[in-house]
Motif scaffolding. Structure first.
Motif, PDB file in Angstrom:
ATOM      1  N   CYS A 102       0.670  -1.229   0.027  1.00 14.04           N
ATOM      2  CA  CYS A 102       0.182   0.034  -0.005  1.00 14.04           C
ATOM      3  C   CYS A 102       0.938   1.359  -0.035  1.00 14.04           C
ATOM      4  O   CYS A 102       0.742   2.274  -0.712  1.00 14.04           O
ATOM      5  CB  CYS A 102      -0.918   0.116   1.345  1.00 14.04           C
ATOM      6  N   THR A 103       1.879   1.409   0.812  1.00 14.63           N
ATOM      7  CA  THR A 103       2.792   2.487   0.797  1.00 14.63           C
ATOM      8  C   THR A 103       3.505   2.858  -0.465  1.00 14.63           C
ATOM      9  O   THR A 103       3.536   3.851  -0.853  1.00 14.63           O
ATOM     10  CB  THR A 103       4.113   2.042   1.697  1.00 14.63           C
ATOM     11  N   ASP A 104       3.833   1.437  -1.179  1.00 11.89           N
ATOM     12  CA  ASP A 104       4.509   2.005  -2.475  1.00 11.89           C
ATOM     13  C   ASP A 104       3.484   2.195  -3.501  1.00 11.89           C
ATOM     14  O   ASP A 104       3.801   2.702  -4.586  1.00 11.89           O
ATOM     15  CB  ASP A 104       5.400   0.881  -2.877  1.00 11.89           C
ATOM     16  N   HIS A 105       2.268   1.602  -3.458  1.00 11.45           N
ATOM     17  CA  HIS A 105       1.435   1.657  -4.749  1.00 11.45           C
ATOM     18  C   HIS A 105       0.249   2.938  -4.638  1.00 11.45           C
ATOM     19  O   HIS A 105      -0.014   3.311  -5.680  1.00 11.45           O
ATOM     20  CB  HIS A 105       0.833   0.522  -4.954  1.00 11.45           C
ATOM     21  N   HIS A 106      -0.247   2.993  -3.370  1.00 10.02           N
ATOM     22  CA  HIS A 106      -1.151   3.963  -3.358  1.00 10.02           C
ATOM     23  C   HIS A 106      -0.946   5.321  -2.609  1.00 10.02           C
ATOM     24  O   HIS A 106      -1.751   6.226  -3.153  1.00 10.02           O
ATOM     25  CB  HIS A 106      -2.463   2.976  -2.508  1.00 10.02           C
ATOM     26  N   LYS A 107      -0.067   5.371  -2.043  1.00  6.84           N
ATOM     27  CA  LYS A 107       0.416   6.707  -1.484  1.00  6.84           C
ATOM     28  C   LYS A 107      -0.909   7.422  -0.977  1.00  6.84           C
ATOM     29  O   LYS A 107      -0.953   8.740  -1.249  1.00  6.84           O
ATOM     30  CB  LYS A 107       1.214   7.369  -2.425  1.00  6.84           C
ATOM     31  N   LYS A 108      -1.502   6.740  -0.158  1.00  9.15           N
ATOM     32  CA  LYS A 108      -2.680   7.530   0.499  1.00  9.15           C
ATOM     33  C   LYS A 108      -2.113   7.984   2.052  1.00  9.15           C
ATOM     34  O   LYS A 108      -1.207   7.506   2.337  1.00  9.15           O
ATOM     35  CB  LYS A 108      -4.102   6.772   0.721  1.00  9.15           C
ATOM     36  N   ASP A 109      -2.939   8.810   2.624  1.00  8.33           N
ATOM     37  CA  ASP A 109      -2.688   9.348   3.835  1.00  8.33           C
ATOM     38  C   ASP A 109      -2.592   8.234   4.846  1.00  8.33           C
ATOM     39  O   ASP A 109      -1.712   8.263   5.829  1.00  8.33           O
ATOM     40  CB  ASP A 109      -3.441  10.546   4.271  1.00  8.33           C
ATOM     41  N   SER A 110      -3.786   7.652   4.701  1.00  8.72           N
ATOM     42  CA  SER A 110      -3.994   6.587   5.802  1.00  8.72           C
ATOM     43  C   SER A 110      -3.517   5.350   5.287  1.00  8.72           C
ATOM     44  O   SER A 110      -3.472   4.838   4.204  1.00  8.72           O
ATOM     45  CB  SER A 110      -5.359   6.262   6.368  1.00  8.72           C
ATOM     46  N   ARG A 111      -2.617   4.486   6.222  1.00  5.28           N
ATOM     47  CA  ARG A 111      -1.749   3.337   5.678  1.00  5.28           C
ATOM     48  C   ARG A 111      -2.484   2.244   6.723  1.00  5.28           C
ATOM     49  O   ARG A 111      -2.312   2.624   7.833  1.00  5.28           O
ATOM     50  CB  ARG A 111      -0.328   3.374   5.641  1.00  5.28           C
TER      51      ARG A 111
END
Ligand SMILES: [Zn+2]
Length: 112
Positions: free
Chosen positions: A25-34
């Motif tokens: 998720c960190t590398d693909h979606h780069k959203k605020d919430s992980r």
């Protein structure tokens, strides 16, 4: 078959899947919430599958498992996550991922 969902094995499985999904998720979606909403749902789903797993703490690594308990779309998602995060986890957390691989190797012997 006796189930033991709180065994160290199962806790390790949960920790591994969480790390894998967060890394992906960190590398693909780069959203605020992980993890993001999607990945959070995937994580919940993975936890639930683990909890309901027929083999419980005797289960082989999911990739080697004969019972395909994931729905097709969730299976695609988790497969992408594992493909991406598996090799990277070795760098981040050598002991955890080596154990994961080791479990995969052991179960291979039992099934085949
Ligand atoms: Zn995500």
């Amino acid at each position: 078959m006796e189930k033991n969902n709180d065994s160290r094995r199962m806790m390790r499985e949960r920790k591994t899947i969480k790390l894998m999904i967060e890394l992906y998720c960190t590398d693909h979606h780069k959203k605020d919430s992980r993890p993001c909403e999607d990945c959070g749902a995937l994580l919940d789903y993975a936890y639930l599958r683990l909890l309901k797993c027929t083999f419980a703490d005797k289960k082989p690594a999911c990739s080697k498992c004969r019972v395909h308990c994931y729905s097709p779309d969730m299976r695609d998602k988790i497969r992408n996550v594992m493909k991406y995060s598996g090799p990277r986890l070795i760098k981040h957390n050598p002991i955890l991922s080596l154990r994961h691989l080791f479990n995969g190797l052991k179960s291979k012997k039992i099934i085949y």
